[in-house]
Design a protein around this motif. Structure first.
Motif, PDB file in Angstrom:
ATOM      1  N   TRP A  12       0.811  -1.205   0.000  1.00 21.67           N
ATOM      2  CA  TRP A  12       0.000   0.000   0.000  1.00 21.67           C
ATOM      3  C   TRP A  12       0.853   1.267   0.000  1.00 21.67           C
ATOM      4  O   TRP A  12       0.445   2.293  -0.522  1.00 21.67           O
ATOM      5  CB  TRP A  12      -0.974   0.006   1.170  1.00 21.67           C
ATOM      6  CG  TRP A  12      -0.328   0.043   2.520  1.00 21.67           C
ATOM      7  CD1 TRP A  12       0.050  -1.016   3.280  1.00 21.67           C
ATOM      8  CD2 TRP A  12       0.009   1.213   3.258  1.00 21.67           C
ATOM      9  NE1 TRP A  12       0.608  -0.592   4.446  1.00 21.67           N
ATOM     10  CE2 TRP A  12       0.603   0.777   4.474  1.00 21.67           C
ATOM     11  CE3 TRP A  12      -0.111   2.569   3.033  1.00 21.67           C
ATOM     12  CZ2 TRP A  12       1.053   1.656   5.437  1.00 21.67           C
ATOM     13  CZ3 TRP A  12       0.336   3.446   4.003  1.00 21.67           C
ATOM     14  CH2 TRP A  12       0.917   2.987   5.194  1.00 21.67           C
ATOM     15  N   ARG A  13       2.052   1.202   0.561  1.00 19.38           N
ATOM     16  CA  ARG A  13       2.919   2.383   0.569  1.00 19.38           C
ATOM     17  C   ARG A  13       3.367   2.739  -0.850  1.00 19.38           C
ATOM     18  O   ARG A  13       3.381   3.905  -1.237  1.00 19.38           O
ATOM     19  CB  ARG A  13       4.138   2.155   1.447  1.00 19.38           C
ATOM     20  CG  ARG A  13       3.816   2.060   2.906  1.00 19.38           C
ATOM     21  CD  ARG A  13       5.074   1.774   3.710  1.00 19.38           C
ATOM     22  NE  ARG A  13       4.773   1.293   5.029  1.00 19.38           N
ATOM     23  CZ  ARG A  13       4.617   2.076   6.083  1.00 19.38           C
ATOM     24  NH1 ARG A  13       4.729   3.361   5.955  1.00 19.38           N
ATOM     25  NH2 ARG A  13       4.341   1.552   7.259  1.00 19.38           N
ATOM     26  N   VAL A  14       3.717   1.744  -1.617  1.00 21.49           N
ATOM     27  CA  VAL A  14       4.122   1.976  -3.006  1.00 21.49           C
ATOM     28  C   VAL A  14       2.934   2.475  -3.810  1.00 21.49           C
ATOM     29  O   VAL A  14       3.069   3.358  -4.659  1.00 21.49           O
ATOM     30  CB  VAL A  14       4.725   0.692  -3.623  1.00 21.49           C
ATOM     31  CG1 VAL A  14       5.029   0.893  -5.092  1.00 21.49           C
ATOM     32  CG2 VAL A  14       5.967   0.279  -2.864  1.00 21.49           C
ATOM     33  N   MET A  15       1.754   1.916  -3.515  1.00 22.22           N
ATOM     34  CA  MET A  15       0.548   2.366  -4.225  1.00 22.22           C
ATOM     35  C   MET A  15       0.290   3.854  -4.015  1.00 22.22           C
ATOM     36  O   MET A  15      -0.060   4.568  -4.951  1.00 22.22           O
ATOM     37  CB  MET A  15      -0.673   1.577  -3.756  1.00 22.22           C
ATOM     38  CG  MET A  15      -0.684   0.157  -4.178  1.00 22.22           C
ATOM     39  SD  MET A  15      -2.087  -0.619  -3.384  1.00 22.22           S
ATOM     40  CE  MET A  15      -2.671  -1.630  -4.691  1.00 22.22           C
ATOM     41  N   LEU A  16       0.460   4.314  -2.801  1.00 24.04           N
ATOM     42  CA  LEU A  16       0.247   5.735  -2.528  1.00 24.04           C
ATOM     43  C   LEU A  16       1.399   6.584  -3.053  1.00 24.04           C
ATOM     44  O   LEU A  16       1.192   7.695  -3.539  1.00 24.04           O
ATOM     45  CB  LEU A  16       0.065   5.958  -1.026  1.00 24.04           C
ATOM     46  CG  LEU A  16      -1.194   5.353  -0.422  1.00 24.04           C
ATOM     47  CD1 LEU A  16      -1.213   5.553   1.079  1.00 24.04           C
ATOM     48  CD2 LEU A  16      -2.441   5.935  -1.060  1.00 24.04           C
TER      49      LEU A  16
END
Length: 130
Positions: free
Chosen positions: A70-74
């Motif tokens: 999710w960090r990479v997605m954001l």
């Protein structure tokens, strides 16, 4: 994080509400030939929406992985805005009208020549003296 993002949205909305002028359409109006000025004034809104759409597509594709991060997605959402920032800083010239108002006539002429792709911009320079 939700409170911080909502505060940023609120502050951004209030800044736009009370802004004394609009720079992007004015800049485009000063630098674009009259034949394509209207088209160019619609592009910032269209490209901003397109950038958001591309960001969502990138996030969707990343969500299809077995264990999405999710960090990479954001973080990937910053790519379109960062590329826009780099392009404007590196390639966007100053407004010819602003240059004329500061007495930098030679620079204004060079910017107009670059934007119009021709040497004779004397007729356009007269417009900026008003």
């Amino acid at each position: 994080m939700l409170i911080l993002s909502s505060l940023c949205y609120l502050v951004g909305s209030l800044v736009m509400l009370w802004s004394p002028n609009v720079y992007i359409p004015l800049y485009i109006s000063e630098t674009a030939p009259s034949e394509i000025r209207g088209t160019l004034n619609t592009l910032p809104q269209f490209l901003g929406s397109g950038g958001m759409f591309l960001s969502y597509i990138m996030v969707f594709i990343m969500s299809l992985q077995d264990s999405p991060n999710w960090r990479v997605m954001l973080g990937v959402l910053a790519i379109p805005s960062l590329s826009y920032l780099v392009l404007t800083v590196l390639f966007l010239p100053e407004s010819p009208r602003w240059l004329v108002s500061k007495g930098r006539l030679d620079e204004a002429r060079l910017v107009l020549q670059r934007l119009r792709g021709r040497e004779d911009v004397a007729g356009k320079m007269v417009f900026f003296y008003r």
